[in-house]
Design a protein around this motif. Structure first.
Motif, PDB file in Angstrom:
ATOM      1  N   ASN A  52       0.833  -1.209   0.000  1.00 44.13           N
ATOM      2  CA  ASN A  52       0.000   0.000   0.000  1.00 44.13           C
ATOM      3  C   ASN A  52       0.862   1.252   0.000  1.00 44.13           C
ATOM      4  OD1 ASN A  52      -2.367  -1.434   0.012  1.00 44.13           O
ATOM      5  ND2 ASN A  52      -2.521  -1.448   2.226  1.00 44.13           N
ATOM      6  N   GLU A  53       1.921   1.240   0.781  1.00 50.94           N
ATOM      7  CA  GLU A  53       2.812   2.398   0.827  1.00 50.94           C
ATOM      8  C   GLU A  53       3.442   2.649  -0.540  1.00 50.94           C
ATOM      9  OE1 GLU A  53       3.136   4.525   3.260  1.00 50.94           O
ATOM     10  OE2 GLU A  53       1.843   3.384   4.582  1.00 50.94           O
ATOM     11  N   GLY A  54       3.782   1.575  -1.251  1.00 50.96           N
ATOM     12  CA  GLY A  54       4.348   1.716  -2.590  1.00 50.96           C
ATOM     13  C   GLY A  54       3.369   2.367  -3.553  1.00 50.96           C
ATOM     14  N   CYS A  55       2.108   1.970  -3.460  1.00 49.40           N
ATOM     15  CA  CYS A  55       1.079   2.567  -4.322  1.00 49.40           C
ATOM     16  C   CYS A  55       0.890   4.049  -4.013  1.00 49.40           C
ATOM     17  CB  CYS A  55      -0.247   1.834  -4.150  1.00 49.40           C
ATOM     18  SG  CYS A  55      -0.230   0.165  -4.819  1.00 49.40           S
TER      19      CYS A  55
ATOM     20  N   LEU B 134       4.180  10.625  -6.564  1.00 47.33           N
ATOM     21  CA  LEU B 134       5.183  10.954  -7.580  1.00 47.33           C
ATOM     22  C   LEU B 134       4.510  11.437  -8.858  1.00 47.33           C
ATOM     23  CD1 LEU B 134       8.089  10.947  -8.692  1.00 47.33           C
ATOM     24  CD2 LEU B 134       7.703   8.561  -9.337  1.00 47.33           C
ATOM     25  N   GLN B 135       3.496  10.720  -9.307  1.00 49.38           N
ATOM     26  CA  GLN B 135       2.794  11.109 -10.529  1.00 49.38           C
ATOM     27  C   GLN B 135       2.131  12.472 -10.352  1.00 49.38           C
ATOM     28  OE1 GLN B 135       3.074   9.700 -13.452  1.00 49.38           O
ATOM     29  NE2 GLN B 135       4.398   8.188 -12.494  1.00 49.38           N
ATOM     30  N   LYS B 136       1.585  12.712  -9.183  1.00 48.90           N
ATOM     31  CA  LYS B 136       0.942  13.989  -8.910  1.00 48.90           C
ATOM     32  C   LYS B 136       1.951  15.133  -8.994  1.00 48.90           C
ATOM     33  CE  LYS B 136      -2.090  15.745  -5.468  1.00 48.90           C
ATOM     34  NZ  LYS B 136      -2.580  15.660  -4.149  1.00 48.90           N
TER      35      LYS B 136
ATOM     36  N   VAL C 189      -1.613   6.697 -13.528  1.00 48.92           N
ATOM     37  CA  VAL C 189      -1.613   5.795 -12.370  1.00 48.92           C
ATOM     38  C   VAL C 189      -1.939   4.374 -12.818  1.00 48.92           C
ATOM     39  CG1 VAL C 189      -2.824   5.248 -10.221  1.00 48.92           C
ATOM     40  CG2 VAL C 189      -2.090   7.584 -10.683  1.00 48.92           C
ATOM     41  N   ILE C 190      -2.885   4.224 -13.738  1.00 51.79           N
ATOM     42  CA  ILE C 190      -3.229   2.900 -14.256  1.00 51.79           C
ATOM     43  C   ILE C 190      -2.036   2.281 -14.976  1.00 51.79           C
ATOM     44  CG2 ILE C 190      -4.637   1.693 -15.977  1.00 51.79           C
ATOM     45  CD1 ILE C 190      -6.932   3.613 -15.174  1.00 51.79           C
TER      46      ILE C 190
END
Length: 82
Positions: free
Chosen positions: A44-47, A53-55, A71-72
């Motif tokens: 979960n932390e990785g997600c 990061l993407q944001k 994200v997908i």
């Protein structure tokens, strides 16, 4: 029951260490649970890290649909290359 090392942190009179000791004491059951059980929230932390990061990468660009697509794609890559 408070471990002796937490009392030593408080007695050290260093604000940062005293604050750490206070935070550990306030949430001691959760801290003990996190240290003593074999379960992990690493996936979960990785997600969450990927999403943040993407944001950051997309700051100032078109909104949610683009972010969702990225994200997908990131999730698909993680499944392919663990």
């Amino acid at each position: 029951m408070t471990p002796g090392w937490l009392q030593q942190l408080t007695a050290a009179q260093l604000p940062a260490l005293a604050g750490l000791a206070k935070a550990i004491r306030e949430d001691q059951p959760a801290v003990v649970q996190g240290i003593t059980t074999p379960f992990s929230s690493g996936a979960n932390e990785g997600c969450v890290t990927d999403l943040k990061l993407q944001k950051r990468i997309m700051a100032g660009r078109p909104g949610v649909p683009s972010l969702r697509q990225r994200v997908i794609l990131m999730a698909l890559l993680r499944r392919r290359y663990p």
